[in-house]
Write a protein that holds these residues in place. Structure first.
Motif, PDB file in Angstrom:
ATOM      1  N   VAL A 196      22.033 -19.386 -16.650  1.00 27.83           N
ATOM      2  CA  VAL A 196      23.485 -19.259 -16.792  1.00 27.83           C
ATOM      3  C   VAL A 196      23.918 -17.798 -16.747  1.00 27.83           C
ATOM      4  O   VAL A 196      24.935 -17.460 -16.124  1.00 27.83           O
ATOM      5  N   TRP A 197      23.156 -16.904 -17.399  1.00 30.85           N
ATOM      6  CA  TRP A 197      23.541 -15.478 -17.358  1.00 30.85           C
ATOM      7  C   TRP A 197      23.552 -14.983 -15.919  1.00 30.85           C
ATOM      8  O   TRP A 197      24.447 -14.225 -15.526  1.00 30.85           O
ATOM      9  N   LEU A 219      31.550 -12.251 -14.649  1.00 26.55           N
ATOM     10  CA  LEU A 219      32.653 -12.473 -15.578  1.00 26.55           C
ATOM     11  C   LEU A 219      32.862 -11.316 -16.548  1.00 26.55           C
ATOM     12  O   LEU A 219      33.959 -11.162 -17.096  1.00 26.55           O
ATOM     13  N   GLY A 220      31.840 -10.512 -16.765  1.00 24.48           N
ATOM     14  CA  GLY A 220      31.972  -9.407 -17.709  1.00 24.48           C
ATOM     15  C   GLY A 220      33.069  -8.437 -17.352  1.00 24.48           C
ATOM     16  O   GLY A 220      33.619  -7.763 -18.229  1.00 24.48           O
ATOM     17  N   ASP A 221      33.432  -8.311 -16.075  1.00 24.83           N
ATOM     18  CA  ASP A 221      34.457  -7.368 -15.631  1.00 24.83           C
ATOM     19  C   ASP A 221      35.798  -8.031 -15.335  1.00 24.83           C
ATOM     20  O   ASP A 221      36.728  -7.367 -14.904  1.00 24.83           O
ATOM     21  N   ARG A 222      35.920  -9.315 -15.597  1.00 28.21           N
ATOM     22  CA  ARG A 222      37.125 -10.023 -15.176  1.00 28.21           C
ATOM     23  C   ARG A 222      38.121 -10.265 -16.300  1.00 28.21           C
ATOM     24  O   ARG A 222      39.189 -10.818 -16.056  1.00 28.21           O
ATOM     25  N   PHE A 223      37.779  -9.862 -17.518  1.00 28.47           N
ATOM     26  CA  PHE A 223      38.677 -10.069 -18.643  1.00 28.47           C
ATOM     27  C   PHE A 223      38.851  -8.755 -19.392  1.00 28.47           C
ATOM     28  O   PHE A 223      38.223  -7.753 -19.077  1.00 28.47           O
ATOM     29  N   GLY A 224      39.701  -8.780 -20.408  1.00 26.92           N
ATOM     30  CA  GLY A 224      40.046  -7.534 -21.070  1.00 26.92           C
ATOM     31  C   GLY A 224      38.894  -6.842 -21.767  1.00 26.92           C
ATOM     32  O   GLY A 224      38.773  -5.633 -21.713  1.00 26.92           O
ATOM     33  N   SER A 225      38.048  -7.587 -22.447  1.00 24.27           N
ATOM     34  CA  SER A 225      36.951  -7.002 -23.213  1.00 24.27           C
ATOM     35  C   SER A 225      35.618  -7.517 -22.700  1.00 24.27           C
ATOM     36  O   SER A 225      35.338  -8.718 -22.797  1.00 24.27           O
ATOM     37  N   THR A 226      34.804  -6.617 -22.164  1.00 22.29           N
ATOM     38  CA  THR A 226      33.489  -7.022 -21.678  1.00 22.29           C
ATOM     39  C   THR A 226      32.636  -7.567 -22.818  1.00 22.29           C
ATOM     40  O   THR A 226      31.934  -8.567 -22.667  1.00 22.29           O
ATOM     41  N   ALA A 227      32.717  -6.907 -23.990  1.00 23.16           N
ATOM     42  CA  ALA A 227      31.901  -7.322 -25.136  1.00 23.16           C
ATOM     43  C   ALA A 227      32.263  -8.729 -25.587  1.00 23.16           C
ATOM     44  O   ALA A 227      31.400  -9.580 -25.788  1.00 23.16           O
ATOM     45  N   PHE A 228      33.551  -9.004 -25.743  1.00 19.25           N
ATOM     46  CA  PHE A 228      33.960 -10.321 -26.227  1.00 19.25           C
ATOM     47  C   PHE A 228      33.810 -11.391 -25.159  1.00 19.25           C
ATOM     48  O   PHE A 228      33.582 -12.564 -25.480  1.00 19.25           O
ATOM     49  N   THR A 229      33.936 -11.012 -23.895  1.00 17.35           N
ATOM     50  CA  THR A 229      33.665 -11.977 -22.828  1.00 17.35           C
ATOM     51  C   THR A 229      32.215 -12.427 -22.891  1.00 17.35           C
ATOM     52  O   THR A 229      31.911 -13.617 -22.821  1.00 17.35           O
ATOM     53  N   ALA A 230      31.309 -11.449 -23.018  1.00 16.34           N
ATOM     54  CA  ALA A 230      29.884 -11.767 -23.098  1.00 16.34           C
ATOM     55  C   ALA A 230      29.579 -12.615 -24.322  1.00 16.34           C
ATOM     56  O   ALA A 230      28.844 -13.608 -24.252  1.00 16.34           O
ATOM     57  N   ALA A 231      30.164 -12.253 -25.462  1.00 16.70           N
ATOM     58  CA  ALA A 231      29.918 -13.010 -26.691  1.00 16.70           C
ATOM     59  C   ALA A 231      30.474 -14.426 -26.578  1.00 16.70           C
ATOM     60  O   ALA A 231      29.841 -15.399 -27.020  1.00 16.70           O
ATOM     61  N   GLY A 232      31.656 -14.557 -25.973  1.00 17.95           N
ATOM     62  CA  GLY A 232      32.237 -15.882 -25.791  1.00 17.95           C
ATOM     63  C   GLY A 232      31.393 -16.759 -24.898  1.00 17.95           C
ATOM     64  O   GLY A 232      31.185 -17.953 -25.185  1.00 17.95           O
ATOM     65  N   THR A 257      23.407 -11.627 -23.361  1.00 15.86           N
ATOM     66  CA  THR A 257      24.654 -11.548 -22.597  1.00 15.86           C
ATOM     67  C   THR A 257      25.196 -10.124 -22.610  1.00 15.86           C
ATOM     68  O   THR A 257      25.765  -9.658 -21.620  1.00 15.86           O
ATOM     69  N   GLY A 258      25.022  -9.442 -23.748  1.00 13.77           N
ATOM     70  CA  GLY A 258      25.447  -8.047 -23.805  1.00 13.77           C
ATOM     71  C   GLY A 258      24.682  -7.191 -22.811  1.00 13.77           C
ATOM     72  O   GLY A 258      25.257  -6.346 -22.109  1.00 13.77           O
ATOM     73  N   ASN A 259      23.381  -7.401 -22.725  1.00  7.46           N
ATOM     74  CA  ASN A 259      22.577  -6.651 -21.758  1.00  7.46           C
ATOM     75  C   ASN A 259      23.042  -6.918 -20.336  1.00  7.46           C
ATOM     76  O   ASN A 259      23.158  -5.993 -19.513  1.00  7.46           O
ATOM     77  N   TYR A 260      23.296  -8.184 -20.021  1.00  8.74           N
ATOM     78  CA  TYR A 260      23.740  -8.551 -18.676  1.00  8.74           C
ATOM     79  C   TYR A 260      25.118  -7.967 -18.374  1.00  8.74           C
ATOM     80  O   TYR A 260      25.362  -7.402 -17.299  1.00  8.74           O
TER      81      TYR A 260
END
Length: 407
Positions: free
Chosen positions: A346-347, A358-371, A43-46
């Motif tokens: 899903v990715w 979704l990676g760009d739609r919330f405050g933290s790209t890293a935590f969005t991906a992890a979530g 997810t981080g890569n994506y």
């Protein structure tokens, strides 16, 4: 398939796939759990359209997340599956031989199954994700079937010597990396993502074209894990995971040494990614190599740790008494191929620039991906448990078995 009693075993073509009663808990629990780490890495890569998939300028909790991801996850999860792949090759061949299958029939089944894995990998890489491992597993499986499986114990001890030399090499290069940190004098270099065009493509057609160019290079690069697969073959010949309590001392040593190298080797780059260690570009390059080199030890290290855990769990309880979470995660491990492919679907739907992004739609790209990774893994665990309750192997496993064994 029914066998008539006779004074000598009767040669048969082959037996069908493994039944649920024949499975050992440790391999399935390892596979199911490690799919979570695979999810976090991919997810981080994506989300960042490149590797290693971390924010180069982290803030607050992101710094801790980057540290943990680079130290415990990246380049450390896929070697687990490489070891387990080699282990599975021996288990499959052993079951076939015990059923009375001839050596030629066993070889034929293995070659057929691994050839289909290459096809699965090509389809996966073309349609979903360039970082496919299935084709590489298939190629290494063919090589292992032809060159490694039908060898004696003395031959397989060679891999232990190779692994010992890799331990020495990792330690020596670790010292060189420390010296690079001490002697660093240039401008501080942040950890940056190496862009993958297929992950940054703005439409699906372009992403397919990019993946077809990226996949061969990625597959050629990861073929080097044949040594890790060979280590899994050696471990399976000793049946380390079927009987973890009988090999407690060895497993403890493997877990201690391998996880020690993995953590210590990944920590410096983890500190760079978290913004705590500031070194020049030359030092970052050395730390990156050390990170990837030490990652291969995560495979046997994590597996040995899980085997010890399973040994303790099953010391006084049967598999059915281990609790719903463990049974559900092991059910995903039994369906790891379906779980792996499900993640890629899903990715693509949730994180690609031409889908929900979704990676760009919330405050933290890293935590969005992890979530997203944790949520998708949890869904796959629940789905796998439901499949287990209804005695369904999983769509990808069913197809691969059908292609390998026929109806």
């Amino acid at each position: 398939m029914t066998f008539l009693a006779s004074s000598a075993p009767q040669a048969v073509d082959h037996r069908g796939p493994v039944t649920g009663a024949e499975r050992a808990l440790a391999p399935d629990l390892v596979r199911g759990t490690m799919l979570l780490l695979i999810a976090v890495a991919n997810t981080g890569n994506y989300a960042f359209a490149g590797q290693p998939g971390v924010d180069g300028t982290p803030h607050g909790p992101e710094r801790i997340f980057n540290l943990l991801k680079m130290t415990l996850v990246d380049a450390r999860a896929y070697p687990v599956f490489a070891v387990m792949f080699g282990y599975g090759l021996v288990q499959l061949a052993r079951r076939q031989r015990k059923s009375g299958a001839t050596t030629g029939a066993v070889r034929s089944i293995l070659l057929k199954r691994n050839s289909w894995l290459v096809v699965f990998g090509l389809a996966h890489a073309t349609l979903l994700y360039f970082g496919d491992f299935l084709a590489a597993y298939g190629i290494v499986g063919v090589i292992s079937t032809l060159l490694l499986l039908n060898r004696g114990d003395k031959f397989h001890k060679i891999v232990l010597w190779i692994w010992g030399l890799q331990v020495v090499y990792a330690i020596v290069f670790g010292v060189m990396a420390v010296l690079a940190i001490v002697n660093s004098s240039g401008p501080a270099q942040e950890l940056t993502n190496s862009t993958n065009p297929s992950l940054a493509a703005t439409n699906y057609g372009a992403s397919i074209i990019d993946r077809l160019q990226e996949w061969p290079q990625h597959t050629a690069f990861v073929l080097g894990f044949v040594v890790i697969v060979w280590l899994g073959i050696w471990a399976a010949r000793k049946q380390l995971l079927e009987n973890p309590r009988d090999h407690r001392q060895l497993l403890t040593r493997v877990a201690t040494v391998c996880l020690g190298i993995t953590v210590l080797g990944g920590l410096p780059l983890g500190l760079v990614s978290g913004g705590w260690l500031h070194v020049d570009a030359e030092a970052v390059d050395k730390l990156t190599f050390l990170h990837n080199l030490s990652g291969q030890f995560g495979g046997p290290g994590y597996i040995a740790l899980f085997a010890l855990w399973v040994g303790r769990l099953t010391a006084k309880r049967s598999t059915e008494q281990l609790g719903l979470p463990i049974i559900a995660v092991s059910a995903l491990g039994q369906r790891s191929l379906s779980g792996y492919l499900f993640q890629s679907v899903v990715w693509l739907v949730l994180l690609a620039p031409f889908t929900l992004h979704l990676g760009d739609r919330f405050g933290s790209t890293a935590f969005t991906a992890a979530g997203v990774a944790v949520l998708v893994w949890t869904v796959s665990v629940v789905a796998a448990y439901q499949m287990k309750k209804h005695s369904y192997r999983g769509p990808a496993e069913t197809l691969l078995r059908r292609l390998t064994y026929g109806r």
